[in-house]
Scaffold this active site. Structure first.
Site, mmCIF file in Angstrom:
data_model
loop_
_atom_site.group_PDB
_atom_site.id
_atom_site.type_symbol
_atom_site.label_atom_id
_atom_site.label_comp_id
_atom_site.label_asym_id
_atom_site.label_seq_id
_atom_site.Cartn_x
_atom_site.Cartn_y
_atom_site.Cartn_z
ATOM 1 N N TYR A 15 11.092 9.772 -24.307
ATOM 2 C CA TYR A 15 10.476 10.522 -23.211
ATOM 3 C C TYR A 15 11.521 11.469 -22.641
ATOM 4 O O TYR A 15 12.617 11.045 -22.265
ATOM 5 C CB TYR A 15 9.991 9.525 -22.155
ATOM 6 C CG TYR A 15 9.240 10.078 -20.961
ATOM 7 C CD1 TYR A 15 8.773 11.376 -20.915
ATOM 8 C CD2 TYR A 15 9.002 9.267 -19.862
ATOM 9 C CE1 TYR A 15 8.073 11.847 -19.805
ATOM 10 C CE2 TYR A 15 8.306 9.731 -18.754
ATOM 11 C CZ TYR A 15 7.851 11.022 -18.738
ATOM 12 O OH TYR A 15 7.165 11.494 -17.643
ATOM 13 N N TRP A 53 7.125 4.958 -7.432
ATOM 14 C CA TRP A 53 7.932 6.055 -7.957
ATOM 15 C C TRP A 53 7.334 7.407 -7.559
ATOM 16 O O TRP A 53 8.045 8.315 -7.145
ATOM 17 C CB TRP A 53 8.066 5.942 -9.473
ATOM 18 C CG TRP A 53 8.867 7.062 -10.087
ATOM 19 C CD1 TRP A 53 8.380 8.160 -10.743
ATOM 20 C CD2 TRP A 53 10.283 7.199 -10.103
ATOM 21 N NE1 TRP A 53 9.411 8.964 -11.164
ATOM 22 C CE2 TRP A 53 10.589 8.393 -10.777
ATOM 23 C CE3 TRP A 53 11.332 6.427 -9.603
ATOM 24 C CZ2 TRP A 53 11.904 8.828 -10.975
ATOM 25 C CZ3 TRP A 53 12.638 6.866 -9.808
ATOM 26 C CH2 TRP A 53 12.903 8.056 -10.483
ATOM 27 N N TRP A 54 6.019 7.526 -7.696
ATOM 28 C CA TRP A 54 5.365 8.788 -7.316
ATOM 29 C C TRP A 54 5.574 9.076 -5.834
ATOM 30 O O TRP A 54 5.826 10.220 -5.461
ATOM 31 C CB TRP A 54 3.888 8.746 -7.634
ATOM 32 C CG TRP A 54 3.582 8.828 -9.100
ATOM 33 C CD1 TRP A 54 4.415 9.202 -10.109
ATOM 34 C CD2 TRP A 54 2.339 8.533 -9.715
ATOM 35 N NE1 TRP A 54 3.766 9.152 -11.312
ATOM 36 C CE2 TRP A 54 2.491 8.744 -11.103
ATOM 37 C CE3 TRP A 54 1.105 8.087 -9.241
ATOM 38 C CZ2 TRP A 54 1.456 8.554 -12.019
ATOM 39 C CZ3 TRP A 54 0.081 7.902 -10.150
ATOM 40 C CH2 TRP A 54 0.247 8.133 -11.517
ATOM 41 N N HIS A 57 16.301 10.905 -11.420
ATOM 42 C CA HIS A 57 15.998 10.465 -12.781
ATOM 43 C C HIS A 57 17.230 9.867 -13.468
ATOM 44 O O HIS A 57 17.090 8.955 -14.284
ATOM 45 C CB HIS A 57 15.405 11.611 -13.597
ATOM 46 C CG HIS A 57 13.947 11.801 -13.338
ATOM 47 N ND1 HIS A 57 13.474 12.506 -12.251
ATOM 48 C CD2 HIS A 57 12.859 11.349 -14.001
ATOM 49 C CE1 HIS A 57 12.156 12.481 -12.265
ATOM 50 N NE2 HIS A 57 11.752 11.785 -13.314
ATOM 51 N N TYR A 89 16.103 16.130 -8.119
ATOM 52 C CA TYR A 89 15.197 15.643 -9.158
ATOM 53 C C TYR A 89 16.010 15.022 -10.294
ATOM 54 O O TYR A 89 15.706 13.927 -10.760
ATOM 55 C CB TYR A 89 14.320 16.785 -9.671
ATOM 56 C CG TYR A 89 13.259 16.357 -10.648
ATOM 57 C CD1 TYR A 89 12.005 15.934 -10.201
ATOM 58 C CD2 TYR A 89 13.498 16.364 -12.018
ATOM 59 C CE1 TYR A 89 11.023 15.532 -11.099
ATOM 60 C CE2 TYR A 89 12.523 15.973 -12.913
ATOM 61 C CZ TYR A 89 11.291 15.552 -12.445
ATOM 62 O OH TYR A 89 10.322 15.159 -13.340
#
Length: 107
Positions: free
Chosen positions: A44, A79-80, A25, A21
């Protein structure tokens, strides 16, 4: 003075995917970063609770911006799909989100 909207929510990582993960990112796609910026998102951050695998996201939006059309954008959907194997998702691979209520803020 304009007030920036802040949105905070929780997501859930699945066990064993912490490093992947982070890696994905760290290599965020330039087209996704541009999409988020164009939607008014700035500052963010996503935090991981390693004990529970809860992900806590906090994002700020510039005044006058909303996330409305973002979930339907092809880059966001791609992306999802890319992230779906690492976390709990809804049908269509949108990450499951639980909104968080702000109870304190010190500016």
């Amino acid at each position: 003075m304009s007030v920036h909207a802040t949105r905070a929510f929780r997501m859930k990582l699945t066990a064993g995917n912490e490093a992947e993960y982070r890696r994905r990112h760290d290599a965020i796609w330039p087209e996704l970063a541009a999409l988020l910026s164009d939607a008014g998102i700035h500052d963010y951050a996503i935090f991981l609770d390693e004990a529970t695998l809860d992900l806590f996201a906090v994002m700020k939006l510039h005044p006058g911006h909303e996330l409305g059309p973002l979930p339907d954008h092809p880059v966001m959907r791609k992306w999802w799909d890319y992230m779906a194997d690492l976390m709990e998702v809804e049908p269509g691979n949108r990450p499951k989100e639980w909104p968080l209520t702000q109870v304190f803020h010190l500016a």
